[in-house]
Write a protein that holds these residues in place. Structure first.
Motif, PDB file in Angstrom:
ATOM      1  N   VAL A  40      -0.297  -0.712  -3.054  1.00 52.98           N
ATOM      2  CA  VAL A  40       0.483  -1.823  -3.352  1.00 52.98           C
ATOM      3  C   VAL A  40      -0.420  -3.250  -3.259  1.00 52.98           C
ATOM      4  N   GLU A  41      -0.143  -4.318  -3.699  1.00 53.14           N
ATOM      5  CA  GLU A  41      -0.797  -5.666  -3.402  1.00 53.14           C
ATOM      6  C   GLU A  41       0.444  -6.539  -3.243  1.00 53.14           C
ATOM      7  N   ILE A  42       0.135  -7.867  -2.619  1.00 59.03           N
ATOM      8  CA  ILE A  42       1.177  -8.671  -2.399  1.00 59.03           C
ATOM      9  C   ILE A  42       1.312  -9.624  -3.625  1.00 59.03           C
ATOM     10  N   ALA A  43       2.667  -9.750  -4.028  1.00 56.60           N
ATOM     11  CA  ALA A  43       2.670 -10.760  -5.211  1.00 56.60           C
ATOM     12  C   ALA A  43       3.653 -11.770  -4.487  1.00 56.60           C
ATOM     13  N   HIS A  44       3.310 -12.988  -5.285  1.00 60.52           N
ATOM     14  CA  HIS A  44       4.250 -14.081  -5.328  1.00 60.52           C
ATOM     15  C   HIS A  44       5.172 -14.211  -6.383  1.00 60.52           C
ATOM     16  N   ILE A  45       6.602 -14.351  -5.857  1.00 63.47           N
ATOM     17  CA  ILE A  45       7.377 -14.333  -6.968  1.00 63.47           C
ATOM     18  C   ILE A  45       7.380 -15.676  -7.718  1.00 63.47           C
ATOM     19  N   VAL A  46       7.451 -16.774  -6.949  1.00 61.22           N
ATOM     20  CA  VAL A  46       7.206 -18.041  -7.674  1.00 61.22           C
ATOM     21  C   VAL A  46       5.613 -18.206  -7.463  1.00 61.22           C
ATOM     22  N   PRO A  47       4.904 -18.503  -8.583  1.00 59.51           N
ATOM     23  CA  PRO A  47       3.239 -18.203  -8.535  1.00 59.51           C
ATOM     24  C   PRO A  47       2.826 -19.082  -7.299  1.00 59.51           C
ATOM     25  N   TRP A  48       1.706 -18.606  -6.927  1.00 54.03           N
ATOM     26  CA  TRP A  48       0.898 -19.381  -5.732  1.00 54.03           C
ATOM     27  C   TRP A  48       0.675 -20.684  -6.239  1.00 54.03           C
ATOM     28  N   SER A  49       0.171 -20.925  -7.552  1.00 54.22           N
ATOM     29  CA  SER A  49      -0.248 -22.311  -8.142  1.00 54.22           C
ATOM     30  C   SER A  49       0.931 -23.212  -8.047  1.00 54.22           C
ATOM     31  N   LYS A  50       2.035 -22.888  -8.044  1.00 49.78           N
ATOM     32  CA  LYS A  50       3.192 -23.517  -7.879  1.00 49.78           C
ATOM     33  C   LYS A  50       3.705 -24.178  -6.439  1.00 49.78           C
ATOM     34  N   VAL A  51       3.790 -23.219  -5.502  1.00 49.93           N
ATOM     35  CA  VAL A  51       4.156 -23.358  -4.172  1.00 49.93           C
ATOM     36  C   VAL A  51       3.122 -23.727  -3.294  1.00 49.93           C
ATOM     37  N   ARG A  52       2.085 -23.137  -3.546  1.00 44.90           N
ATOM     38  CA  ARG A  52       0.678 -23.339  -2.600  1.00 44.90           C
ATOM     39  C   ARG A  52       0.964 -22.921  -1.196  1.00 44.90           C
ATOM     40  N   LYS A  53       1.725 -21.909  -0.946  1.00 37.91           N
ATOM     41  CA  LYS A  53       1.846 -21.560   0.309  1.00 37.91           C
ATOM     42  C   LYS A  53       2.215 -20.018   0.226  1.00 37.91           C
ATOM     43  N   HIS A  54       2.200 -19.360   1.534  1.00 43.76           N
ATOM     44  CA  HIS A  54       2.471 -18.113   1.451  1.00 43.76           C
ATOM     45  C   HIS A  54       3.725 -17.945   2.328  1.00 43.76           C
ATOM     46  N   GLU A  55       4.975 -17.646   1.897  1.00 42.30           N
ATOM     47  CA  GLU A  55       6.248 -17.586   2.530  1.00 42.30           C
ATOM     48  C   GLU A  55       6.691 -16.243   2.266  1.00 42.30           C
ATOM     49  N   PHE A  56       7.344 -15.641   3.632  1.00 43.28           N
ATOM     50  CA  PHE A  56       7.882 -14.310   3.456  1.00 43.28           C
ATOM     51  C   PHE A  56       9.057 -14.173   2.105  1.00 43.28           C
ATOM     52  N   LYS A  57       9.752 -15.152   2.340  1.00 42.07           N
ATOM     53  CA  LYS A  57      10.840 -15.091   1.170  1.00 42.07           C
ATOM     54  C   LYS A  57      10.223 -15.063  -0.561  1.00 42.07           C
ATOM     55  N   ASN A  58       8.964 -15.680  -0.216  1.00 43.04           N
ATOM     56  CA  ASN A  58       8.702 -15.606  -1.738  1.00 43.04           C
ATOM     57  C   ASN A  58       7.626 -14.492  -2.322  1.00 43.04           C
ATOM     58  N   LEU A  59       7.428 -13.538  -1.237  1.00 40.89           N
ATOM     59  CA  LEU A  59       6.421 -12.481  -1.377  1.00 40.89           C
ATOM     60  C   LEU A  59       7.098 -11.095  -1.455  1.00 40.89           C
ATOM     61  N   ALA A  64       8.835  -3.434   2.085  1.00 43.56           N
ATOM     62  CA  ALA A  64       9.022  -2.328   0.917  1.00 43.56           C
ATOM     63  C   ALA A  64       8.682  -1.076   1.221  1.00 43.56           C
ATOM     64  N   GLY A  65       8.422  -0.832   2.501  1.00 42.33           N
ATOM     65  CA  GLY A  65       8.018   0.633   2.996  1.00 42.33           C
ATOM     66  C   GLY A  65       6.649   1.117   2.455  1.00 42.33           C
ATOM     67  N   HIS A  66       5.875  -0.006   2.258  1.00 46.03           N
ATOM     68  CA  HIS A  66       4.602   0.082   1.849  1.00 46.03           C
ATOM     69  C   HIS A  66       4.353   0.964   0.590  1.00 46.03           C
ATOM     70  N   ARG A  67       5.352   0.682  -0.360  1.00 50.92           N
ATOM     71  CA  ARG A  67       5.372   1.053  -1.807  1.00 50.92           C
ATOM     72  C   ARG A  67       5.626   0.067  -2.447  1.00 50.92           C
ATOM     73  N   CYS A  68       5.693   0.239  -3.638  1.00 56.26           N
ATOM     74  CA  CYS A  68       5.916  -0.702  -5.166  1.00 56.26           C
ATOM     75  C   CYS A  68       7.465  -1.087  -4.561  1.00 56.26           C
ATOM     76  N   ALA A  69       7.969  -2.301  -4.769  1.00 57.58           N
ATOM     77  CA  ALA A  69       9.153  -2.754  -4.438  1.00 57.58           C
ATOM     78  C   ALA A  69      10.063  -2.467  -5.602  1.00 57.58           C
ATOM     79  N   ILE A  70       9.814  -1.862  -6.894  1.00 55.29           N
ATOM     80  CA  ILE A  70      10.637  -1.788  -7.916  1.00 55.29           C
ATOM     81  C   ILE A  70      11.130  -0.380  -7.751  1.00 55.29           C
ATOM     82  N   PRO A  71      12.350  -0.158  -7.341  1.00 54.36           N
ATOM     83  CA  PRO A  71      12.933   0.874  -6.990  1.00 54.36           C
ATOM     84  C   PRO A  71      12.582   2.303  -7.506  1.00 54.36           C
TER      85      PRO A  71
END
Ligand SMILES: [Zn+2]
Length: 220
Positions: free
Chosen positions: A34-53, A20-27
């Motif tokens: 910036v912070e790292i957010a989980h697209i599907v909440p961590w409480s559901k997936v319980r793992k950190h994966e690139f495609k979900n961050l 995201a170029g070290h900026r908020c990913a919303i164009p």
């Protein structure tokens, strides 16, 4: 009670930030910090994966986490997908990757023709005023486009053998195919309910996910 949440590994965190170029990913935002957010909440997936961050500023992150907020998961997936235009970076240096990319592009092109062709056929078949010839022509066009899409899907699956992307393509094909069968099998006139289904919208989330899987695989 809740299992301990491990930190996002620094290498993974860096990839997400760079994406995201070290900026908020919303164009339209692009704010820092910036912070790292989980697209599907961590409480559901319980793992950190690139495609979900995804990298978000605290404001957008809070808006996304707010269940009454206006940014839903589907929108967030789209923002993530937008960060990943097909990467051609150093593709040439990797054996076999060009074939994977070609198979994916073929898939996209053929589906982009098949789905509207089915929708056009469905629309014509649902109108009592349609002429028989018009409906028949659209029907054979849809069948034609379907056979191309099917070939592309099978080619994709053989190129991407055993991958998550390959399974996902199977699911997408099945979803659209089931609807197309309904459209073809129904007697004239087709019910409006079937004709009006927005298949492109129904598969949009899976398509965005597929796009991410492909980008991830090709940029590894
Ligand atoms: Zn933001």
């Amino acid at each position: 009670m809740s299992a301990k949440r491990p930190k996002v590994p620094s290498e993974l965190r860096r990839r997400v930030l760079i994406e995201a170029g070290h900026r908020c990913a919303i164009p339209t935002c692009k704010t820092t910090p910036v912070e790292i957010a989980h697209i599907v909440p961590w409480s559901k997936v319980r793992k950190h994966e690139f495609k979900n961050l995804i990298a978000l500023c605290p404001t957008c992150h809070a808006r996304f986490d707010d269940p009454r907020g206006s940014i839903d998961r589907k929108a967030m997936r789209q923002y993530k997908a937008n960060l990943n235009p097909l990467l051609s970076v150093s593709l040439r240096s990797r054996e076999g990757q060009v074939d994977l990319l070609v198979a994916y592009q073929e898939l996209r092109v053929t589906f982009a023709e098949w789905i509207p062709a089915e929708a056009q056929y469905a629309a014509a078949k649902s109108r009592r005023s349609s002429r028989v010839k018009e409906v028949a022509d659209l029907r054979s066009l849809a069948i034609d486009k379907f056979s191309w899409a099917l070939c592309a899907a099978l080619d994709f699956q053989s190129a991407w053998k055993g991958s998550e992307a390959s399974c996902l393509v199977g699911e997408i094909l099945y979803h659209v195919g089931e609807w197309a069968d309904e459209v073809h099998d129904a007697s004239f006139p087709l019910s409006k309910e079937i004709a009006r289904r927005d298949i492109a919208e129904e598969i949009s989330e899976a398509s965005a996910e597929l796009h991410l899987l492909v980008c991830e695989e090709l940029s590894m």
